[in-house]
Write an enzyme that holds these catalytic residues in place. Sequence first.
Site, PDB file in Angstrom:
ATOM      1  N   SER A 191      32.996 -64.949 -19.660  1.00  0.00           N
ATOM      2  CA  SER A 191      34.317 -65.438 -19.241  1.00  0.00           C
ATOM      3  C   SER A 191      35.326 -65.495 -20.394  1.00  0.00           C
ATOM      4  O   SER A 191      36.496 -65.130 -20.181  1.00  0.00           O
ATOM      5  CB  SER A 191      34.181 -66.798 -18.565  1.00  0.00           C
ATOM      6  OG  SER A 191      33.496 -66.638 -17.351  1.00  0.00           O
ATOM      7  N   LYS A 234      28.246 -76.538 -10.587  1.00  0.00           N
ATOM      8  CA  LYS A 234      29.262 -76.279  -9.551  1.00  0.00           C
ATOM      9  C   LYS A 234      29.330 -77.416  -8.520  1.00  0.00           C
ATOM     10  O   LYS A 234      30.400 -77.726  -8.009  1.00  0.00           O
ATOM     11  CB  LYS A 234      29.000 -74.947  -8.855  1.00  0.00           C
ATOM     12  CG  LYS A 234      29.280 -73.746  -9.757  1.00  0.00           C
ATOM     13  CD  LYS A 234      29.134 -72.437  -9.011  1.00  0.00           C
ATOM     14  CE  LYS A 234      29.265 -71.262  -9.958  1.00  0.00           C
ATOM     15  NZ  LYS A 234      29.151 -69.967  -9.300  1.00  0.00           N
ATOM     16  N   ASN A 236      34.023 -73.681  -8.680  1.00  0.00           N
ATOM     17  CA  ASN A 236      33.853 -72.894  -9.916  1.00  0.00           C
ATOM     18  C   ASN A 236      35.135 -72.867 -10.745  1.00  0.00           C
ATOM     19  O   ASN A 236      35.159 -72.290 -11.823  1.00  0.00           O
ATOM     20  CB  ASN A 236      33.374 -71.470  -9.601  1.00  0.00           C
ATOM     21  CG  ASN A 236      34.507 -70.570  -9.153  1.00  0.00           C
ATOM     22  OD1 ASN A 236      35.497 -71.029  -8.602  1.00  0.00           O
ATOM     23  ND2 ASN A 236      34.362 -69.276  -9.385  1.00  0.00           N
ATOM     24  N   GLY A 277      21.748 -69.977  -1.205  1.00  0.00           N
ATOM     25  CA  GLY A 277      22.142 -70.895  -2.277  1.00  0.00           C
ATOM     26  C   GLY A 277      23.654 -70.958  -2.378  1.00  0.00           C
ATOM     27  O   GLY A 277      24.385 -70.565  -1.449  1.00  0.00           O
ATOM     28  N   ASN A 320      16.699 -66.064   4.236  1.00  0.00           N
ATOM     29  CA  ASN A 320      16.386 -66.755   2.983  1.00  0.00           C
ATOM     30  C   ASN A 320      14.903 -67.090   2.903  1.00  0.00           C
ATOM     31  O   ASN A 320      14.247 -67.304   3.927  1.00  0.00           O
ATOM     32  CB  ASN A 320      17.216 -68.049   2.898  1.00  0.00           C
ATOM     33  CG  ASN A 320      17.112 -68.679   1.527  1.00  0.00           C
ATOM     34  OD1 ASN A 320      17.268 -67.990   0.517  1.00  0.00           O
ATOM     35  ND2 ASN A 320      16.829 -69.969   1.462  1.00  0.00           N
ATOM     36  N   ARG A 321      14.389 -67.114   1.675  1.00  0.00           N
ATOM     37  CA  ARG A 321      12.976 -67.452   1.441  1.00  0.00           C
ATOM     38  C   ARG A 321      12.621 -68.769   2.127  1.00  0.00           C
ATOM     39  O   ARG A 321      11.644 -68.863   2.843  1.00  0.00           O
ATOM     40  CB  ARG A 321      12.758 -67.531  -0.079  1.00  0.00           C
ATOM     41  CG  ARG A 321      11.357 -67.755  -0.500  1.00  0.00           C
ATOM     42  CD  ARG A 321      11.243 -67.672  -2.001  1.00  0.00           C
ATOM     43  NE  ARG A 321      12.072 -68.670  -2.689  1.00  0.00           N
ATOM     44  CZ  ARG A 321      12.198 -68.779  -3.996  1.00  0.00           C
ATOM     45  NH1 ARG A 321      11.553 -67.928  -4.779  1.00  0.00           N
ATOM     46  NH2 ARG A 321      12.956 -69.709  -4.537  1.00  0.00           N
ATOM     47  N   THR A 322      13.453 -69.794   1.906  1.00  0.00           N
ATOM     48  CA  THR A 322      13.275 -71.065   2.621  1.00  0.00           C
ATOM     49  C   THR A 322      14.122 -70.966   3.891  1.00  0.00           C
ATOM     50  O   THR A 322      15.343 -71.158   3.867  1.00  0.00           O
ATOM     51  CB  THR A 322      13.758 -72.240   1.736  1.00  0.00           C
ATOM     52  OG1 THR A 322      13.156 -72.100   0.447  1.00  0.00           O
ATOM     53  CG2 THR A 322      13.404 -73.584   2.345  1.00  0.00           C
TER      54      THR A 322
HETATM   55  P1  NDP Z   1      21.033 -70.653  -6.250  1.00  0.00           P
HETATM   56  O1  NDP Z   1      20.003 -71.132  -7.209  1.00  0.00           O
HETATM   57  O2  NDP Z   1      21.990 -71.608  -5.622  1.00  0.00           O
HETATM   58  O3  NDP Z   1      20.273 -69.896  -5.030  1.00  0.00           O
HETATM   59  C1  NDP Z   1      19.276 -68.971  -5.302  1.00  0.00           C
HETATM   60  C2  NDP Z   1      18.878 -68.260  -4.003  1.00  0.00           C
HETATM   61  O4  NDP Z   1      17.956 -67.231  -4.319  1.00  0.00           O
HETATM   62  C3  NDP Z   1      18.198 -69.154  -2.975  1.00  0.00           C
HETATM   63  O5  NDP Z   1      18.559 -68.723  -1.676  1.00  0.00           O
HETATM   64  C4  NDP Z   1      16.715 -68.862  -3.251  1.00  0.00           C
HETATM   65  O6  NDP Z   1      15.875 -69.079  -2.119  1.00  0.00           O
HETATM   66  C5  NDP Z   1      16.752 -67.401  -3.556  1.00  0.00           C
HETATM   67  N1  NDP Z   1      15.645 -66.901  -4.396  1.00  0.00           N
HETATM   68  C6  NDP Z   1      15.373 -67.229  -5.685  1.00  0.00           C
HETATM   69  N2  NDP Z   1      14.324 -66.518  -6.140  1.00  0.00           N
HETATM   70  C7  NDP Z   1      13.919 -65.716  -5.105  1.00  0.00           C
HETATM   71  C8  NDP Z   1      12.889 -64.754  -4.946  1.00  0.00           C
HETATM   72  N3  NDP Z   1      12.037 -64.464  -5.951  1.00  0.00           N
HETATM   73  N4  NDP Z   1      12.779 -64.119  -3.762  1.00  0.00           N
HETATM   74  C9  NDP Z   1      13.632 -64.384  -2.741  1.00  0.00           C
HETATM   75  N5  NDP Z   1      14.627 -65.303  -2.825  1.00  0.00           N
HETATM   76  C10 NDP Z   1      14.765 -65.954  -3.996  1.00  0.00           C
HETATM   77  O7  NDP Z   1      21.794 -69.480  -7.023  1.00  0.00           O
HETATM   78  P2  NDP Z   1      23.282 -68.938  -6.754  1.00  0.00           P
HETATM   79  O8  NDP Z   1      23.458 -68.873  -5.275  1.00  0.00           O
HETATM   80  O9  NDP Z   1      24.245 -69.692  -7.585  1.00  0.00           O
HETATM   81  O10 NDP Z   1      23.202 -67.461  -7.382  1.00  0.00           O
HETATM   82  C11 NDP Z   1      22.514 -66.404  -6.724  1.00  0.00           C
HETATM   83  C12 NDP Z   1      22.745 -65.090  -7.482  1.00  0.00           C
HETATM   84  O11 NDP Z   1      24.125 -64.735  -7.435  1.00  0.00           O
HETATM   85  C13 NDP Z   1      22.370 -65.143  -8.962  1.00  0.00           C
HETATM   86  O12 NDP Z   1      21.721 -63.933  -9.287  1.00  0.00           O
HETATM   87  C14 NDP Z   1      23.702 -65.240  -9.677  1.00  0.00           C
HETATM   88  O13 NDP Z   1      23.637 -64.663 -10.957  1.00  0.00           O
HETATM   89  C15 NDP Z   1      24.593 -64.435  -8.742  1.00  0.00           C
HETATM   90  N6  NDP Z   1      26.011 -64.798  -8.840  1.00  0.00           N
HETATM   91  C16 NDP Z   1      26.887 -63.841  -9.267  1.00  0.00           C
HETATM   92  C17 NDP Z   1      28.226 -64.108  -9.394  1.00  0.00           C
HETATM   93  C18 NDP Z   1      29.143 -63.036  -9.873  1.00  0.00           C
HETATM   94  O14 NDP Z   1      30.330 -63.326 -10.154  1.00  0.00           O
HETATM   95  N7  NDP Z   1      28.709 -61.802  -9.954  1.00  0.00           N
HETATM   96  C19 NDP Z   1      28.791 -65.437  -9.043  1.00  0.00           C
HETATM   97  C20 NDP Z   1      27.788 -66.374  -8.560  1.00  0.00           C
HETATM   98  C21 NDP Z   1      26.459 -66.044  -8.487  1.00  0.00           C
HETATM   99  P3  NDP Z   1      15.298 -70.556  -1.760  1.00  0.00           P
HETATM  100  O15 NDP Z   1      16.376 -71.245  -0.980  1.00  0.00           O
HETATM  101  O16 NDP Z   1      14.099 -70.263  -0.959  1.00  0.00           O
HETATM  102  O17 NDP Z   1      14.995 -71.217  -3.087  1.00  0.00           O
END
Ligand code: NDP
Length: 274
Positions: free
Chosen positions: A16, A64, A85, A128, A150-152
């Site tokens: 950023s 956030k 954000n 998420g 979603n996984r969950t």
């Molecule tokens: P969160 O931690 O809030 O959510 C993570 C999500 O990923 C949950 O739904 C979780 O499932 C799932 N998950 C994690 N590991 C696995 C796996 N091995 N297999 C399947 N599902 C999985 O993260 P965010 O929502 O904040 O971020 C998600 C992604 O988006 C990240 O990679 C982040 O870098 C990217 N991002 C990119 C941005 C950009 O500007 N390019 C901005 C914001 C985010 P469960 O609910 O089951 O735990």
Amino acid sequence: MDRYVVFGNPIGHSKSPLIHSLFAEQTGQQLSYTTLLAPLDDFAGCAQGFFQQGLGANVTVPFKEAAYQLAGHLTERAQRAGAVNTLVRQGDGSLLGDNTDGAGLIADLTLNAGISLKGLRILLLGAGGAARGALEPLLAEQPSHVIIANRTAARAELLAARFSDLGPVFASRFDELTEPVDLIINATSASLGGELPPIAPSLIKPGRTICYDMMYAKEPTAFCRWAMEHGAAKALDGLGMLAEQAAEAFLLWRGVRPDTAPVLAELRRLLAVV
Ligand code: NDP
């Protein structure tokens, strides 16, 4: 000098400061933008200290939701997302919280990649913060429908229920998904560990389905590689979303929206050499 920061923990890796310094240079704005490592147990204290002087901030993992709690006023999109954000100090000293992530995603898909989302069958992987922030702007583009997986599973169901007043949005289990869709957005953090959500290749219609990973990396992410291996029409990563969400924040702070194209080109160039 007008001061801006990005709060996070960790925060050393953040792009950023580079993005906003390029925006400031391009638009002729005088400002300073740096990283601020907030303590995990006192985001509010750290933010309040900064806003004695500072004008605005971005907020990243894991703060956030804490920023959402801290903001005195929220934009509608931040309210829907349940996460903030971008913070702006207003004239009376109060803090306005916004969420520009979803708008950044839409700008990247529609403006940068030239994809019209109207009428598309969209699959959103993950439930998420990033998935939640994407839903309102996605539904505003009038897709045929959005399926969340979603996984969950319960979190996907909760999210679908929460946004169902805005358009056709449903939850599904991964193993129920077999029919091809037009656009798959990976909003899971699985790619961070080089993993894939458990999705069937039959979801991709070769030459037609577009795949988008919110994550980005020097090399194509695991999800982008999977998409190309199965004939996706395009496999895009989230670097453009990063630049676009930053441009939306810059607009909020400075009243001018920078041209993201040269900044994105510079980010892509730097990513290739690090
Ligand atoms: P969160 O931690 O809030 O959510 C993570 C999500 O990923 C949950 O739904 C979780 O499932 C799932 N998950 C994690 N590991 C696995 C796996 N091995 N297999 C399947 N599902 C999985 O993260 P965010 O929502 O904040 O971020 C998600 C992604 O988006 C990240 O990679 C982040 O870098 C990217 N991002 C990119 C941005 C950009 O500007 N390019 C901005 C914001 C985010 P469960 O609910 O089951 O735990």
